[in-house]
Scaffold this motif. Sequence first.
Motif, short mmCIF file in Angstrom:
data_model
loop_
_atom_site.label_atom_id
_atom_site.label_comp_id
_atom_site.label_asym_id
_atom_site.label_seq_id
_atom_site.Cartn_x
_atom_site.Cartn_y
_atom_site.Cartn_z
N VAL A 1 0.94 -0.96 -0.08
CA VAL A 1 -0.11 0.01 -0.04
C VAL A 1 1.10 1.25 -0.04
O VAL A 1 1.93 1.53 0.60
N ASP A 2 0.43 2.20 -0.86
CA ASP A 2 1.16 3.45 -1.01
C ASP A 2 2.56 3.31 -1.62
O ASP A 2 3.43 4.12 -1.36
N SER A 3 2.67 2.18 -2.39
CA SER A 3 3.77 2.17 -3.27
C SER A 3 3.32 1.17 -4.30
O SER A 3 2.42 0.68 -4.31
#
Length: 673
Positions: free
Chosen positions: A287-289
């Motif tokens: 998440v978030d990458s």
Amino acid sequence: MLADLRNIGIIAHIDAGKTTTTERILYYTGLTHKIGETHNGESVMDYLSYEKERGITVTSAATKCVWKGKSINIIDTPGHVDFTAEVERSLRILDGAVVIFCGKGGVEPQSETVWRQADKYKVPRIAFVNKMDAVGANFYRVVEQIKTRLGANPLVLTLPVVQDEEFSGIIDLVQMKYFTFSGKLGNDIVETCIPEEYLDEAEKWRLKMVESLAETDETLLELYFNDEALPHDLLYKAIRVNALTGNIIPVLCGSSYRNIGVQPLLDAIIHYMPSPVEVTPAKGIIVDSDETININPDPEEDFAALVFKIVSDRHVGRLAFARVYSGNVKAGSYIYNSTKGKKERVGRLIKMHANHREEIDKVSAGDIVAFIGLKDVGTGDTLCDENNPILLESIEFPEPVIQIAIEPKTQSDQGKMAEALAKISAEDPTFKISYNKETGQTLISGMGELHLEIVAERLSSEFNVAFNVGQPEVAYRETITATAQHVTRYVKQTGGRGQFAHVVLKLEPAEGFEFVNKIVGGVIPREYIPAVEAGVKQAMEEGVLEGYPVVNVKATLLDGSFHEVDSSEMAFKTAGLFAAKECLRKANPKLLEPIMSLEITSPEEFTGNIINNINNRRGRLDSMEMENNTQIIKGFVPLAELFGYSTVLRSLTQGRAGFSMQFSHYAESRKAS
């Protein structure tokens, strides 16, 4: 142990015998003490009232059994094209599949659909040719069809034996033994020598099997060339290696209804289907990458599971079925829904056996389980460890193609209906609800007439809602056929701060939807660009011809300007909406309608009537071929022309023809609008 677990789906065309086969598996593995039949509404796996009445599977049912020390999770899936999404979501989370073919019907249209779905997820398969007791059954023809129609490489492992015009048993080509299944329910397996009249045939097919395997295994090749005995273990190993890679499809035969050949099928599942540790690891995105990682099937790693099905239960509330890919979780602990970004508490954990439940304390990698107590969860959501949030690849579902209007009979039914439809929609991603502001109608959309018929039945019997149903409506779309450009200056001056936005927008035909920003020099600030896109998307929701959604458009924001004080996101969203609407009017809009791929099987004498009828329905003939004294007619017909087609086809062919249809594509409508 994970190596002793098999997660298997039973998939096939409608009426090939999936549920009947599953019932035998449950009986022979000791999970049930009597065999339930689908035709008299007593099967364990078809437990819903509307499944019992029709004798078909509508929703996939999960169960777990044990055979020779190995655990098998089985999901019995529907075969009707209207419920193809049930197959899609099951295959997404399974490690292997048993594809059942009717010995008489062979590779039927929906068989091809489920086969392609299994190809998409690279699921290893076993083929089981069922109903070998039926008049007209031909095992060798079905094997040939698996090769030609499905492009697979079938490896025949058992042959049918017919004595005194009756299917009596099977020949196992690995062991070169003849097996019959006696006793009232086929429990007693009797092993004898191969009947003399079948010896040559068995040796011919065994040679084919060995030659196919020897090409991929050096030890086997050496033994084969030296004319030495081939150990059974070596053959099993070679078949397994090739089956797991998809190089070959092991093919067995039998008759589930006559209790012949089901135990060898169970042996084949154990021998040739993968455990969770033998399949390609699931992929997850941190998440978030954009970093992708492998989710290893290890109970000691971080928890990760994919929700593949939601079921509303009147006794326990919402059940979230999930496949656990790694780690473990206990009842009462907390997990993280990374799709929704929410922390949830696991109330209870349930192992399902059709509609019976077994409460458990803990689940770990490889398990298929139902979570109770998750408040905000949907199909395709990822459940994981809050400290290491990841996203698993979600599940894609086809768009609905048929729509009907539905209205409650009384005021009190209004609230009940909204609540019931929301529950059904949460369970079924191919069922959609919308509200037409102009007509004030609630519209429900689905994959076909049977799909919506079952929804209506559930509303009435399960949720006690009284309602009226309107005529089915087709889910049309709109598109553009030319390029158009429009300049919109949105200026609104009221007391105090005003509204100002200026956009120059171009729309042109494309594949799918695309928004391109060509603003340079900051003539429109970057923070207002998403607002313009949102306005364009809103305009696409209702076209200018008949208010249907607009598809296949590329929108390009060319130029514009803003006001330091009066400009806002709302002003630019409104300007984008107005500009897109004007462009749609200028760009020669056209109505699109769903075209269905139709396959009809009929005796040859009715071919002329059928083709004339297809032409009268604005259809286009695609191909015709003769197979086993049956004419197979394929064509494309607009969905609008196919309501009630089954009744018409029956009357045209004295009830002797059958058909199946599935969504193919959208094309420009030739209907009078």
